[in-house]
Design an enzyme around this catalytic site. Structure first.
Site, PDB file in Angstrom:
ATOM      1  N   CYS A   1      52.492  35.046 109.452  1.00 28.88           N
ATOM      2  CA  CYS A   1      52.456  36.444 109.876  1.00 28.88           C
ATOM      3  C   CYS A   1      53.207  37.264 108.825  1.00 28.88           C
ATOM      4  CB  CYS A   1      52.999  36.642 111.288  1.00 28.88           C
ATOM      5  SG  CYS A   1      54.766  36.375 111.516  1.00 28.88           S
TER       6      CYS A   1
ATOM      7  N   ARG B   1      55.406  36.188 115.611  1.00 25.65           N
ATOM      8  CA  ARG B   1      54.182  35.455 115.928  1.00 25.65           C
ATOM      9  C   ARG B   1      54.128  34.060 115.323  1.00 25.65           C
ATOM     10  NH1 ARG B   1      50.232  40.014 113.762  1.00 25.65           N
ATOM     11  NH2 ARG B   1      51.960  40.114 112.283  1.00 25.65           N
TER      12      ARG B   1
ATOM     13  N   ASP C   1      51.037  42.319 116.687  1.00 29.53           N
ATOM     14  CA  ASP C   1      52.454  42.143 116.395  1.00 29.53           C
ATOM     15  C   ASP C   1      53.249  42.718 117.562  1.00 29.53           C
ATOM     16  OD1 ASP C   1      55.034  42.024 115.407  1.00 29.53           O
ATOM     17  OD2 ASP C   1      54.497  42.828 113.438  1.00 29.53           O
TER      18      ASP C   1
END
Length: 148
Positions: A3, A9, A117
């Site tokens: 990410c 994440r 996100d």
């Protein structure tokens, strides 16, 4: 698992997949495309959501993706299209490019869906991300176990 900052994440994705796979058979890691958080532990909300589901990610530390990762890993799962493009720019050949895919393409092939996100959102955003990643990792586990 990749990410942007490697604190929300991708640490969750790493933790979930590690939890589901035999550690003697697979190496699972995560990193970010940026260098914003190198050496930092995951966001506390990611740690909390992992703990809620019996997965401890508190010992992870953020790292940045490097070209060497193409040599080390057979599969590179990215969380969103922006990070996908950042990783693809680093590839030197088709073999490297073929290692990179959006993680949600495992659930929804060719739909190119992003894992949102959750950084600026609330606790529910982290739970939603966990559930998405958990389902994607179930599919990845089936895929990887077939390759063994």
């Amino acid at each position: 698992m990749v990410c942007l900052g490697n604190i929300c994440r991708s640490p969750l994705a790493e933790g979930i997949l590690k939890y589901k796979l035999n550690p003697n058979d697979f190496i699972v890691n995560s990193c970010g495309t940026s260098n914003y958080h190198i050496g930092s532990k995951p966001d506390q909300r990611s740690i909390d959501i992992g703990n809620k589901h019996g997965i401890d990610i508190s010992n992870q530390r953020a790292a940045q993706f490097s070209r060497e990762d193409f040599k080390t890993y057979d599969f590179i799962y990215v969380m969103d299209s922006s990070n996908y493009q950042d990783i693809i720019k680093l590839t030197n050949n088709t073999q490297e490019k073929n290692k990179v895919s959006l993680i949600l393409d495992e659930l929804y092939p060719n739909e190119n869906l992003d894992v949102p996100d959750p950084y600026y959102g609330g606790e529910q955003g982290f739970e939603d991300v966990f559930q998405m990643l958990n389902k994607a990792c179930d599919t990845i586990v089936i895929k990887l176990n077939k390759l063994r």
